[in-house]
Design an enzyme around this catalytic site. Structure first.
Site, PDB file in Angstrom:
ATOM      1  N   ARG A 206       0.853  -1.194   0.000  1.00  0.00           N
ATOM      2  CA  ARG A 206       0.000   0.000   0.000  1.00  0.00           C
ATOM      3  C   ARG A 206       0.879   1.231   0.000  1.00  0.00           C
ATOM      4  NH1 ARG A 206      -5.018  -1.723   3.838  1.00  0.00           N
ATOM      5  NH2 ARG A 206      -5.211  -3.768   2.870  1.00  0.00           N
ATOM      6  N   VAL A 263     -18.053  -8.371   1.332  1.00  0.00           N
ATOM      7  CA  VAL A 263     -18.797  -9.181   2.318  1.00  0.00           C
ATOM      8  C   VAL A 263     -20.078  -8.465   2.733  1.00  0.00           C
ATOM      9  CG1 VAL A 263     -16.968 -10.609   3.317  1.00  0.00           C
ATOM     10  CG2 VAL A 263     -17.261  -8.248   4.101  1.00  0.00           C
ATOM     11  N   ALA A 317     -15.453 -15.046   4.845  1.00  0.00           N
ATOM     12  CA  ALA A 317     -14.070 -14.682   4.524  1.00  0.00           C
ATOM     13  C   ALA A 317     -13.547 -13.819   5.658  1.00  0.00           C
ATOM     14  CB  ALA A 317     -14.014 -13.919   3.208  1.00  0.00           C
TER      15      ALA A 317
HETATM   16  N1  DAH Z   1      -9.007  -7.203   2.493  1.00  0.00           N
HETATM   17  C1  DAH Z   1      -9.320  -6.402   3.660  1.00  0.00           C
HETATM   18  C2  DAH Z   1      -8.249  -5.380   3.876  1.00  0.00           C
HETATM   19  O1  DAH Z   1      -7.175  -5.540   3.378  1.00  0.00           O
HETATM   20  C3  DAH Z   1      -9.424  -7.272   4.897  1.00  0.00           C
HETATM   21  C4  DAH Z   1     -10.636  -8.139   4.859  1.00  0.00           C
HETATM   22  C5  DAH Z   1     -11.827  -7.703   5.380  1.00  0.00           C
HETATM   23  C6  DAH Z   1     -10.569  -9.370   4.270  1.00  0.00           C
HETATM   24  C7  DAH Z   1     -12.962  -8.473   5.354  1.00  0.00           C
HETATM   25  C8  DAH Z   1     -11.703 -10.173   4.223  1.00  0.00           C
HETATM   26  C9  DAH Z   1     -12.879  -9.708   4.782  1.00  0.00           C
HETATM   27  O2  DAH Z   1     -11.686 -11.378   3.679  1.00  0.00           O
HETATM   28  O3  DAH Z   1     -13.986 -10.507   4.749  1.00  0.00           O
HETATM   29  O4  DAH Z   1      -8.479  -4.423   4.552  1.00  0.00           O
END
Ligand code: DAH
Length: 354
Positions: A206, A263, A317
Site C-alpha cells: 500500500r 462481504v 471470509a
Molecule cells: N481485504 C481487507 C483489507 O485488506 C481485509 C478483509 C476484510 C478481508 C474483510 C476479508 C474480509 O476477507 O472478509 O483491509
C-alpha cells in the site's frame, strides 16, 4: 683445459666435495651439489674423462681411485639426501600440525523470522480446522484485486486502498501490487468447486506513510470457506478457535459491524486482551480488546462473479494482519522492527523455531 688427472688432484676434489656436501643443507643445494660433482658436466665426470691424458702406467690406479671416490660420493650423497628429505618432511608436518582436539569455531546460524514463524503457526492452526494453505501472485490485475471483489472502477471504496500501480491499463489490463490477499478468494473459487476452505498468507503493498503501526508492505492472511449452509456462526467459531489457539484457552472474541464491499454483512473482529484479561492495559490501549482484522459473509455478487450460485452456496471470509498477531502475542510495539533487519530484535524469537 681440465685439471691433470692425478691421484693428489683426486684427494683435493674429494675434500672439496665432502665439505660442499656437508654445507648443502636443503634439497635445492643438494641437487646443485650433485650436478657439480656427479652430473654429466660435474667435476668427477670431468676427472674420469681426462684419465686418458695420463701416462699409461698411472691410469689404472687413478681410474680405480676415481671410481672408488664416485661410489663413496654417491653413497654419501644418498645418505645426506635422505636425511635432508626426512627433516624437510618433519619441518612441514610440524608447521602444518593440526590439533584436532581444539574446539571448532561456531558459525552463526540464522533463525526463522517472527513473521514466517507466525505464518507457519497460523497454517498449522487452520490446517487442523480443514483449511489448505495456498499462495497467490503479489503482482495482480485490477480485475482480481478490485472488480471481482465487488469494487468497480468508479466505486468510492477503491480509494480505501492506496494502490501501488504497475500499469494503469491504458492499452490492456490494469496491473497493481496487490493491496490485500483477498484477490485469492476469486482466484481460488474460479478454479475449485465447493466445499472450499483455504487460507492465503502473503505480502501486500500500500502506498502509505510509515509509522509505528503502518508499513507500505504488510503480510496478511486471508481465509475463505464456501459450502452449502455456511453461516456467520461458522465464521465466529473458526475465529474464536483461532484466538484460543494463539492467545490461550479462555480468550473471547468480539464482532462489530464494519463495511467491506466483498462481504455482507461485514465485521471487524477483536480478541479480549490476553495481557490484562480484558480489564485494560497499555497493550490494548485500555480498551480490553485487540483488533485482529476484518471478516464477513461472502457477498452474493462475489459468488456470482466466479460462477457460484449464491442461492445454493454461502461462505465466509476474513483477513488478518500477520505482523499484528506477532505484536499482540509478544508485545512488540513498533511494526517497523520486522523489516529493519536488526539482529538483536530478530534473535529474541530464535526459540520459536529451535
Ligand atoms: N481485504 C481487507 C483489507 O485488506 C481485509 C478483509 C476484510 C478481508 C474483510 C476479508 C474480509 O476477507 O472478509 O483491509
Amino acid at each position: 683445459m681440465t685439471a691433470p688427472a692425478t691421484v693428489p688432484a683426486l684427494d683435493t676434489l674429494r675434500a672439496e666435495a665432502i665439505s660442499a656436501l656437508d654445507a648443502a643443507s636443503d634439497l635445492d643445494a643438494l641437487l646443485t651439489w650433485e650436478r657439480a660433482y656427479l652430473g654429466p658436466k660435474g667435476a668427477l665426470t670431468a676427472f674420469l674423462r681426462s684419465l686418458g691424458n695420463l701416462p699409461a702406467d698411472q691410469r689404472p690406479e687413478a681410474g680405480r681411485s676415481a671410481n672408488a671416490l664416485k661410489i663413496e660420493l654417491q653413497a654419501t650423497f644418498s645418505g645426506r639426501h635422505a636425511d635432508v628429505e626426512r627433516s624437510a618432511i618433519a619441518d612441514r608436518l610440524a608447521a602444518e600440525a593440526l590439533d584436532v582436539t581444539l574446539p571448532g569455531r561456531p558459525h552463526p546460524i540464522g533463525t526463522v523470522h517472527p513473521i514466517s514463524a507466525m505464518i507457519d503457526e497460523l497454517s498449522d492452526i487452520f490446517a487442523l480446522m480443514g483449511f489448505r494453505t495456498v499462495y497467490g501472485p503479489e503482482v495482480e490485475t485490477g480485475h482480481y484485486n478490485f472488480d471481482l471483489l465487488n469494487i468497480p472502477a468508479d466505486h468510492p471504496a477503491r480509494d480505501v486502498w492506496d494502490t501501488m500501480i504497475v500499469d494503469t491499463g491504458a492499452g490492456g489490463p490494469e496491473i497493481v501490487l496487490r493491496t490485500h490477499t483477498s484477490p485469492m478468494q476469486a482466484r481460488t473459487m474460479e478454479t475449485s468447486t465447493p466445499p472450499v476452505r483455504v487460507v492465503v498468507p502473503g505480502r501486500c503493498y500500500r502506498y502509505e506513510a510509515q509509522d509505528s503501526s503502518h508499513e507500505w508492505m504488510v503480510h496478511q492472511l486471508e481465509g475463505l470457506a464456501v459450502d452449502e449452509r455456511i453461516t456467520m456462526a461458522d465464521l465466529k467459531g473458526v475465529l474464536a478457535e483461532l484466538a484460543r489457539q494463539l492467545f490461550g484457552p479462555t480468550r473471547r472474541i468480539r464482532f462489530r459491524c464494519d463495511f467491506f464491499p466483498f462481504v455482507e454483512p461485514g465485521v471487524d473482529f477483536a480478541v479480549d486482551c490476553a495481557i490484562c484479561d480484558g480489564t485494560g492495559c497499555r497493550v490494548c490501549k485500555h480498551t480490553g480488546w485487540l483488533e485482529m482484522g476484518g471478516a464477513g459473509m461472502v457477498h452474493p455478487d462475489v459468488l456470482r462473479g466466479v460462477g457460484y450460485d449464491p442461492e445454493r452456496y454461502t461462505g465466509f471470509a476474513f483477513g488478518l494482519g500477520i505482523a499484528r498477531m506477532v505484536m499482540m502475542k509478544y508485545g512488540v510495539d513498533d511494526v517497523r522492527a520486522f523489516a529493519a533487519g536488526d539482529l538483536r530484535f530478530l534473535r529474541q524469537f530464535a526459540s520459536l523455531t529451535a
